[in-house]
Design a protein around this motif. Structure first.
Motif, PDB file in Angstrom:
ATOM      1  N   GLY A 256       0.789  -1.228   0.000  1.00  0.00           N
ATOM      2  CA  GLY A 256       0.000   0.000   0.000  1.00  0.00           C
ATOM      3  C   GLY A 256       0.817   1.270   0.000  1.00  0.00           C
ATOM      4  N   PHE A 257       2.143   1.127  -0.047  1.00  0.00           N
ATOM      5  CA  PHE A 257       2.989   2.321   0.044  1.00  0.00           C
ATOM      6  C   PHE A 257       2.734   3.314  -1.090  1.00  0.00           C
ATOM      7  CE2 PHE A 257       6.767   0.889   2.927  1.00  0.00           C
ATOM      8  CZ  PHE A 257       5.868   0.667   3.955  1.00  0.00           C
ATOM      9  N   ASP A 258       2.398   2.800  -2.276  1.00  0.00           N
ATOM     10  CA  ASP A 258       2.171   3.715  -3.408  1.00  0.00           C
ATOM     11  C   ASP A 258       0.897   4.540  -3.212  1.00  0.00           C
ATOM     12  OD1 ASP A 258       0.657   1.363  -3.639  1.00  0.00           O
ATOM     13  OD2 ASP A 258       0.345   1.709  -5.779  1.00  0.00           O
ATOM     14  N   ARG A 259       0.031   4.093  -2.290  1.00  0.00           N
ATOM     15  CA  ARG A 259      -1.199   4.837  -1.992  1.00  0.00           C
ATOM     16  C   ARG A 259      -1.124   5.506  -0.619  1.00  0.00           C
ATOM     17  NH1 ARG A 259      -5.927   0.827  -2.296  1.00  0.00           N
ATOM     18  NH2 ARG A 259      -4.367  -0.771  -1.792  1.00  0.00           N
ATOM     19  N   SER A 260       0.067   5.498  -0.012  1.00  0.00           N
ATOM     20  CA  SER A 260       0.240   6.091   1.312  1.00  0.00           C
ATOM     21  C   SER A 260       0.405   7.603   1.208  1.00  0.00           C
ATOM     22  CB  SER A 260       1.480   5.498   1.991  1.00  0.00           C
ATOM     23  OG  SER A 260       1.858   6.274   3.113  1.00  0.00           O
ATOM     24  N   PRO A 261      -0.424   8.376   1.918  1.00  0.00           N
ATOM     25  CA  PRO A 261      -0.267   9.836   1.868  1.00  0.00           C
ATOM     26  C   PRO A 261       1.067  10.303   2.438  1.00  0.00           C
ATOM     27  CG  PRO A 261      -1.798   9.207   3.595  1.00  0.00           C
ATOM     28  CD  PRO A 261      -1.508   7.959   2.818  1.00  0.00           C
ATOM     29  N   MET A 262       1.684   9.460   3.270  1.00  0.00           N
ATOM     30  CA  MET A 262       2.979   9.831   3.852  1.00  0.00           C
ATOM     31  C   MET A 262       4.094   9.724   2.827  1.00  0.00           C
ATOM     32  SD  MET A 262       4.690   8.382   7.339  1.00  0.00           S
ATOM     33  CE  MET A 262       5.384   6.913   6.601  1.00  0.00           C
ATOM     34  N   PHE A 263       3.990   8.731   1.947  1.00  0.00           N
ATOM     35  CA  PHE A 263       5.065   8.494   0.984  1.00  0.00           C
ATOM     36  C   PHE A 263       4.838   9.167  -0.373  1.00  0.00           C
ATOM     37  CE2 PHE A 263       5.702   4.429   3.548  1.00  0.00           C
ATOM     38  CZ  PHE A 263       6.733   4.975   4.277  1.00  0.00           C
ATOM     39  N   ASN A 264       3.578   9.461  -0.701  1.00  0.00           N
ATOM     40  CA  ASN A 264       3.347  10.081  -2.018  1.00  0.00           C
ATOM     41  C   ASN A 264       3.253  11.602  -1.955  1.00  0.00           C
ATOM     42  OD1 ASN A 264       0.745  10.641  -1.122  1.00  0.00           O
ATOM     43  ND2 ASN A 264      -0.166   8.861  -2.143  1.00  0.00           N
ATOM     44  N   GLY A 265       3.516  12.173  -0.782  1.00  0.00           N
ATOM     45  CA  GLY A 265       3.657  13.624  -0.680  1.00  0.00           C
ATOM     46  C   GLY A 265       2.411  14.395  -0.331  1.00  0.00           C
ATOM     47  N   ARG A 266       1.280  13.701  -0.119  1.00  0.00           N
ATOM     48  CA  ARG A 266       0.065  14.458   0.202  1.00  0.00           C
ATOM     49  C   ARG A 266       0.114  15.033   1.613  1.00  0.00           C
ATOM     50  NH1 ARG A 266      -2.488  10.479  -2.572  1.00  0.00           N
ATOM     51  NH2 ARG A 266      -3.242   9.417  -0.697  1.00  0.00           N
ATOM     52  N   ILE A 267       0.824  14.356   2.520  1.00  0.00           N
ATOM     53  CA  ILE A 267       0.999  14.904   3.871  1.00  0.00           C
ATOM     54  C   ILE A 267       2.274  15.744   3.890  1.00  0.00           C
ATOM     55  CG2 ILE A 267       1.538  14.341   6.272  1.00  0.00           C
ATOM     56  CD1 ILE A 267      -0.256  11.952   6.103  1.00  0.00           C
ATOM     57  N   LYS A 268       2.128  17.012   4.193  1.00  0.00           N
ATOM     58  CA  LYS A 268       3.277  17.920   4.249  1.00  0.00           C
ATOM     59  C   LYS A 268       3.760  18.148   5.682  1.00  0.00           C
ATOM     60  CE  LYS A 268       2.754  18.734  -0.191  1.00  0.00           C
ATOM     61  NZ  LYS A 268       3.688  18.128  -1.176  1.00  0.00           N
ATOM     62  N   GLY A 269       2.892  17.872   6.645  1.00  0.00           N
ATOM     63  CA  GLY A 269       3.219  18.166   8.044  1.00  0.00           C
ATOM     64  C   GLY A 269       4.295  17.250   8.597  1.00  0.00           C
ATOM     65  N   LEU A 270       4.930  17.718   9.663  1.00  0.00           N
ATOM     66  CA  LEU A 270       5.991  16.959  10.324  1.00  0.00           C
ATOM     67  C   LEU A 270       5.382  15.977  11.309  1.00  0.00           C
ATOM     68  CD1 LEU A 270       8.101  20.137  11.035  1.00  0.00           C
ATOM     69  CD2 LEU A 270       8.736  18.364   9.408  1.00  0.00           C
ATOM     70  N   GLY A 271       5.812  14.713  11.242  1.00  0.00           N
ATOM     71  CA  GLY A 271       5.264  13.680  12.108  1.00  0.00           C
ATOM     72  C   GLY A 271       6.099  13.461  13.348  1.00  0.00           C
ATOM     73  N   PRO A 272       5.546  12.752  14.351  1.00  0.00           N
ATOM     74  CA  PRO A 272       6.270  12.501  15.600  1.00  0.00           C
ATOM     75  C   PRO A 272       7.374  11.471  15.425  1.00  0.00           C
ATOM     76  CG  PRO A 272       4.129  11.413  15.639  1.00  0.00           C
ATOM     77  CD  PRO A 272       4.184  12.204  14.376  1.00  0.00           C
ATOM     78  N   ARG A 273       8.595  11.856  15.764  1.00  0.00           N
ATOM     79  CA  ARG A 273       9.753  10.970  15.641  1.00  0.00           C
ATOM     80  C   ARG A 273       9.621   9.748  16.560  1.00  0.00           C
ATOM     81  NH1 ARG A 273      15.368  12.056  14.633  1.00  0.00           N
ATOM     82  NH2 ARG A 273      14.814  14.247  14.399  1.00  0.00           N
ATOM     83  N   TYR A 274       9.080   9.967  17.763  1.00  0.00           N
ATOM     84  CA  TYR A 274       9.116   8.917  18.772  1.00  0.00           C
ATOM     85  C   TYR A 274       7.824   8.111  18.852  1.00  0.00           C
ATOM     86  CZ  TYR A 274      13.211  11.595  19.979  1.00  0.00           C
ATOM     87  OH  TYR A 274      14.410  12.249  19.909  1.00  0.00           O
ATOM     88  N   CYS A 275       6.902   8.361  17.939  1.00  0.00           N
ATOM     89  CA  CYS A 275       5.678   7.562  17.861  1.00  0.00           C
ATOM     90  C   CYS A 275       5.326   7.408  16.387  1.00  0.00           C
ATOM     91  CB  CYS A 275       4.559   8.247  18.638  1.00  0.00           C
ATOM     92  SG  CYS A 275       3.099   7.211  18.830  1.00  0.00           S
TER      93      CYS A 275
END
Length: 621
Positions: A256-275
């Motif tokens: 599902g990585f090709d449809r992941s908003p995290m990997f295809n650039g739709r999410i621009k925000g910074l995520g939590p490093r420790y979670c």
């Protein structure tokens, strides 16, 4: 329609609830605004409070007179003291909670707090006149006047929910985003950014096979968060469970990585490093063959299960297929998929140490709006913002905790001086004086401060003074009590510690790493009889102070050295531009943050030791 309130709190999450309670208890007239009265104090993510460093924060909130500890105690289904195998500076209490009871306890507590009113509606803007906040504007255009405003908007500011290629506006699943506040603030000159966080799927506990998992019991002798005698430790507890992902799970998730908003650039925000999300973990740690999954009940009676460790924004069909490949989840039924949420935040370097904004007087930010993550971090900021909103409208002294006084002080000092480029989470490693900031002594450190500002009750203060006096008595008794070799050497041998050659004080024995105060009691009947007259909490406090006496003294000496810088105040609106010897970055950061003391200036990222020396000399003139 509305009177002028002393404090309006926007948002009724963990930060908002603590802010409203604190300001009201201190005597301010408070209006708590929420989009939904039925989701006050909702545990949006995991149904738990505390953990490493976070448990210390909950204890500190409680010691000051806040409510998070009491609410947690009244809704807990399991208690564990983490890191017991390490030193007491690392011990961290954690409760598993009943999600529905937690929210209910908070709402009832607020409804029973004099001076708290409620308004259910989205707040679309703030009213500012001549650089001072004057109230809020609701979604239907009502203007509610106030002397101060605390914004605790959580993940709602222009929130967008992501599930695979689907996205929708929302501050939480099933709830609308908050529109208008970001736009008002940026128009006033505030800098904003985007962050993201995520949550895992929820599943039906009846569909899981627990025989394939490791059972995780609560502590044999559970404690609690609050120092108040009004709450009780658990007599019965619910278990949690542990299972693991595997290669098949990882391979399914990767489809599902090709449809992941995290990997295809739709999410621009910074995520939590420790979670991180599960897809982030298997991408960043490709060499790992498995990842731990904590199976956590959502309450005493509900069948809903929180799948801790499986946060994801992958398509729901991929989530479902991967879940069913985890041992024990082969027949799992999903209640709802996991999702990521992207939201606005405001870099906290725009705040004073009181959490008041620098640009607008009497406007305070608390919680995820400041770039933090976690219920506990949010609640502590709400508490401090609520206290200082009350102090401001009454022209009273600001309430600021030092780094040497509380984890809350470390948290806020880090935020306002260093900012954060990712969701900030508290760890014990962030505190340079963590042996002083233990979970067991939060009341000794902070309750008197809470009482002095009108937040902690007189009963709380009396309890602390009694505990302090009793601890000193036990310490003195142990130091004076002598013991003969022939009386204890057989017992010492059985306890795997060296025998003694001469009469010595019990204090010296207690300093041995192999022996605790409960071991010491077995060595002498008179000693045991005396110690039995004191509560376990007092005995534990005496043991820690005796065992770590020299280390505690060293940290206290370091605090004294730092106090010289903390006490050296910098004049308001000091003109750093005229000090040409400062480095360009140092000057820029000092102008932006406007530190109140040399100590604060020393902790600003980009201010070098040379800059500090130059500033010290210049101020000395």
């Amino acid at each position: 329609m509305f009177p002028e309130y002393d404090v309006i709190v926007v948002g009724a999450g963990h930060a908002g609830c603590e802010a409203a309670h604190a300001a009201a208890r201190m005597g301010s007239k408070v209006l708590l605004c929420t989009m939904n009265m039925n989701t006050i104090a909702q545990m949006s993510c995991n149904p738990a409070m505390g953990g490493v460093a976070k448990g210390q924060i909950v204890r500190e909130i409680d010691a000051l007179g806040g409510m998070s500890g009491i609410i947690s105690d009244n809704s807990m289904i399991q208690f564990r003291m983490l890191n017991r195998s390490k030193g007491p500076a690392m011990w961290s209490p954690r409760t598993q909670n009943d999600r529905m009871r937690f929210a209910e306890e908070w709402r009832l507590a607020l409804e029973q707090t004099p001076n708290v009113d409620f308004w259910q509606e989205m707040i679309r803007g703030i009213i500012v006149k001549n650089g001072v906040v004057r109230g809020v504007r609701t979604g239907i255009g009502i203007e509610i006047p106030a002397k101060s405003v605390v914004l605790t908007n959580g993940t709602f500011l222009n929130g967008i929910i992501h599930i695979g290629e689907k996205q929708m506006g929302g501050g939480r699943t099933g709830e609308s985003p908050a529109k208008g506040i970001t736009e008002d603030l940026t128009a006033l000159g505030f800098e904003s950014g985007r962050m993201k966080t995520g949550t895992p799927p929820r599943v039906d506990g009846r569909s899981l096979d627990y025989t394939k998992m490791e059972e995780q019991h609560g502590d044999e002798f559970p404690e609690k968060f609050s120092y108040s005698p009004t709450t009780q430790a658990l007599k019965n507890q619910r278990s949690c469970w542990i299972t693991y992902t595997n290669k098949a799970v990882h391979e399914t998730l990767e489809t599902g990585f090709d449809r992941s908003p995290m990997f295809n650039g739709r999410i621009k925000g910074l995520g939590p490093r420790y979670c991180p999300s599960i897809e982030d973990k298997i991408n960043r740690f490709a060499e790992r063959e498995r990842h731990q999954i904590f199976v956590e009940p959502e309450g005493w009676n509900t069948v809903e299960i929180y799948v801790n460790g499986f946060s994801t924004s992958l398509p729901e069909d991929v989530q479902y297929k991967a879940l069913r490949q985890i041992p024990g989840f082969e027949q799992a039924k999903m209640f709802r998929p996991g999702y990521a949420i992207e939201y606005d935040f405001f870099p906290p370097t725009q705040l004073k140490p009181t959490l008041e904004t620098r640009l607008v007087r009497n406007l305070f930010f608390a919680g995820q709006i400041n770039g933090t993550t976690g219920y506990e971090e949010a609640a502590s900021q709400g508490l401090i913002a609520g206290i200082n909103a009350h102090q401001n409208v009454r022209d009273l002294a600001p309430f600021i905790l030092k780094r040497s006084e509380a984890y809350i002080g470390v948290l806020i000092d880090d935020l306002v001086n260093k900012g954060t480029e990712e969701p900030y989470r508290m760890f014990t490693s962030r505190a340079e004086f963590r042996l002083l900031l233990r979970q067991d002594n939060a009341d000794l450190r902070l309750t008197e401060k809470g009482y002095d500002i009108g937040l902690a009750s007189e009963d709380r203060l009396d309890n602390v003074l009694q505990k302090k006096a009793a601890t000193e008595q036990v310490i003195n008794y142990i130091k004076q009590f002598k013991i003969e070799p022939e009386m204890v050497n057989c017992d010492l041998t059985e306890m795997n510690t060296a025998v003694i050659r001469e009469k010595i004080s019990v204090e010296k024995l207690l300093k041995r790493p192999q022996l605790g105060i409960e071991n010491i009691r077995k060595l002498n009947r008179d000693l045991d009889t005396y110690l039995a007259t004191h509560e376990r909490e007092v005995r534990q406090q005496a043991e820690i102070q005796i065992k770590y006496e020299s280390y505690i003294e060293k940290e206290q000496a370091m605090v004294q050295k730092m106090a010289n810088l903390e006490n050296h105040r910098i004049p308001t609106h000091f003109d750093y531009a005229k000090i040409t010897a400062l480095s360009a970055e140092g000057r820029q950061k000092l102008i932006k943050i406007q530190p109140e003391t040399l100590g604060q200036a020393s902790r600003i990222s980009g201010v070098t030791p040379a800059d500090l020396s130059i500033l010290t000399v210049y101020l000395g003139r």
